[in-house]
Scaffold this active site. Structure first.
Site, mmCIF file in Angstrom:
data_model
loop_
_atom_site.group_PDB
_atom_site.id
_atom_site.type_symbol
_atom_site.label_atom_id
_atom_site.label_comp_id
_atom_site.label_asym_id
_atom_site.label_seq_id
_atom_site.Cartn_x
_atom_site.Cartn_y
_atom_site.Cartn_z
ATOM 1 N N HIS A 117 0.753 -1.457 0.368
ATOM 2 C CA HIS A 117 0.072 0.210 -0.179
ATOM 3 C C HIS A 117 0.925 1.203 -0.124
ATOM 4 C CE1 HIS A 117 -4.147 2.713 1.582
ATOM 5 N NE2 HIS A 117 -4.486 1.522 0.552
ATOM 6 N N LYS A 119 3.182 4.734 -0.913
ATOM 7 C CA LYS A 119 3.407 5.710 -2.084
ATOM 8 C C LYS A 119 4.193 6.265 -1.424
ATOM 9 C CE LYS A 119 -1.586 4.702 -2.592
ATOM 10 N NZ LYS A 119 -1.723 3.628 -1.830
ATOM 11 N N HIS A 354 -8.822 11.235 -0.100
ATOM 12 C CA HIS A 354 -7.984 9.929 -0.304
ATOM 13 C C HIS A 354 -7.285 9.764 0.359
ATOM 14 C CE1 HIS A 354 -5.567 6.397 -2.292
ATOM 15 N NE2 HIS A 354 -7.027 5.514 -1.835
ATOM 16 N N LYS A 356 -4.679 10.153 3.916
ATOM 17 C CA LYS A 356 -4.545 9.569 5.047
ATOM 18 C C LYS A 356 -4.366 10.316 6.515
ATOM 19 C CE LYS A 356 -5.474 5.814 2.601
ATOM 20 N NZ LYS A 356 -6.203 6.015 0.719
#
Ligand SMILES: CNc1ccc(C(=O)O)c(C(=O)O)c1
Length: 456
Positions: A117, A119, A354, A356
């Protein structure tokens, strides 16, 4: 002024936090000028003469990604770090086949249901190295009309030959960002990332003022237990976080785009474990008996159905905010903590979130003791779950983010000012992505967004 001619000026204005949001198509210019960036800005020639780059992500549209690099950089070596296997991996290799400069690195996913996950972009220029940690997939729609977070590091200069040490980490910052990034890359146990580890070691990271907060799949014990996930946050906050007395009745804020299964009641994981880490502080921190955690102590931000329906993307935004209906029904307590998505200060109330982000906010919503932007959603898979009588931390996914603490930016500063009204001189002002004070949900489950998958 809020008009900037070049992205370099935008970047200078973003100093010292360098925390920005992605540009959003369809909102007033002023919200895309200041503290806003798009992928072409990051990869532009004005950022440096690129030698090679690495793109860590969950989803990669390779032809689209290549178009985001300027023509001069499209033939430079590019390493794509992904978590695909079987058909996904075949499709990725087929897409990469047309680009001889692209190589692929498949991150091992030894834990069931884990995802790659993280990025992150690693960019090597002729005059230094830059790290970008963000929340957007490398697909067009993630950079078009959503609210995404991006941290762009300072340019880390290359060390002179003589400055290199054969062992240990030289030229690191007080936050040990370099040591932690090297350790994160080592955990992939990949040859292609060994090269990148060496690149990191050869650069001067002394100007890095954020902490690295990352997750690596596995069961972490002993010292490793506090190197990853929410236990890394707990360790940093208990050593360098706010004074316990100052933040006794402050609220932990969690903002995310996906929710995992958090257990039958709040005292187990959400408040009994994860919240304990987010509320960690220096000194005698009152161990919150998780049963008396009130919705004052924990506030969660997750888009309502109305947020999605009225978003710039419309209902299809729901595809990126998955919340499984069976899951939602098993944890109705979760919805008592929920607040709406509202970002009018950043012109992004209709740009579906989108990113967090996590923070610790004062009761009057005017101060923050810290802020974090990360790929990690509100799930055990991302943050880790303590097992075997808390002797080990089990994590399923790769995640990466950065934590901002006030005193790292101004040694006399113990709090960030976050109020848009009172931009006081005595406090550092931190640009939050969402509006404060937060607005609670009016109803319960019915307002919780169920992804389109559950509708069709
Ligand atoms: C199972 N796969 C994913 C679940 C949630 C998200 C999210 O970030 O909300 C992502 C992603 O977009 O990376 C992937």
């Amino acid at each position: 002024s809020d008009r900037y001619d070049t992205f370099q000026e935008v970047l200078q204005d973003a100093d010292p936090f360098n925390f920005m949001l992605t540009k959003v198509r369809g909102i007033p210019d002023k919200f895309n000028n200041k503290l806003a960036v798009n992928i072409k800005d990051i990869l532009a020639v004005s950022m440096g003469n690129l030698v090679e780059s690495a793109q860590f992500n969950y989803m990669h549209d390779i032809p689209w990604l290549m178009q985001q690099y300027p023509p001069e950089h499209r033939s430079k070596p590019l390493l794509i770090v992904h978590g695909e296997d079987r058909q996904g991996k075949i499709s990725l290799h087929e897409a990469a086949h047309n680009f001889p400069n692209v190589t692929l690195c498949q991150a091992k996913l030894d834990m069931l249901y884990g995802t790659h996950h993280s990025k992150m972009m690693l960019l090597i220029y002729t005059n230094g190295l830059r790290v970008v940690i963000h929340t957007a997939n490398l697909v067009e729609q993630d950079w078009d009309q959503k609210t995404q977070g991006v941290w762009i590091s300072p340019l880390f200069p290359k060390l002179e030959e003589g400055e290199l040490s054969l062992d240990g980490i030289t030229a690191d910052s007080v936050t040990h960002f370099k040591r932690d990034l090297v350790e994160y890359l080592s955990m992939y146990k990949s040859i292609s990332l060994m090269r990148w580890k060496k690149h990191i070691l050869q650069h001067d990271f002394t100007s890095a003022r954020v902490f690295l907060i990352a997750s690596i799949p596995g069961r972490h014990t002993n010292d490793a237990k506090s190197k990853w996930g929410h236990m890394k946050v707990r360790k940093i906050l208990s050593k360098q976080g706010p004074d316990s007395a100052m933040v006794r009745n402050w609220s932990a804020i969690g903002q995310f785009s996906s929710v995992g299964s958090l257990g039958a009641d709040q005292t187990k994981y959400l408040c009994g474990e994860w919240l304990q880490s987010m509320l960690s502080s220096r000194g005698v921190s009152t161990q919150y008996a998780s049963r008396d955690v009130s919705t004052k102590t924990l506030k969660l931000i997750f888009p309502t159905i109305d947020n999605v329906r009225t978003s710039l993307e419309g209902y299809k935004a729901g595809a990126s905010i998955p919340y499984n209906i069976q899951n939602a029904r098993r944890q109705e307590y979760f919805h008592t903590f929920l607040h709406k998505w509202k970002a009018s200060n950043r012109g992004r109330s209709r740009a579906s979130p989108h990113l967090k982000s996590y923070s610790l906010l004062s009761p009057d919503s005017k101060k923050a003791a810290w802020f974090m932007v990360t790929s990690a959603n509100m799930s055990k898979a991302a943050w880790g779950m303590l097992e075997k009588n808390s002797s080990q931390l089990m994590i399923r996914s790769y995640e990466i983010g950065v934590l901002f603490l006030p005193h790292l930016f101004d040694e006399n500063c113990k709090q960030f000012s976050v109020s848009e009204e009172e931009k006081s001189e005595s406090y550092l002002h931190f640009p939050l992505p969402w509006d404060v004070p937060l607005e609670p949900y009016t109803k319960t489950v019915s307002s919780v967004v169920f992804s389109l998958k559950n509708k069709i």
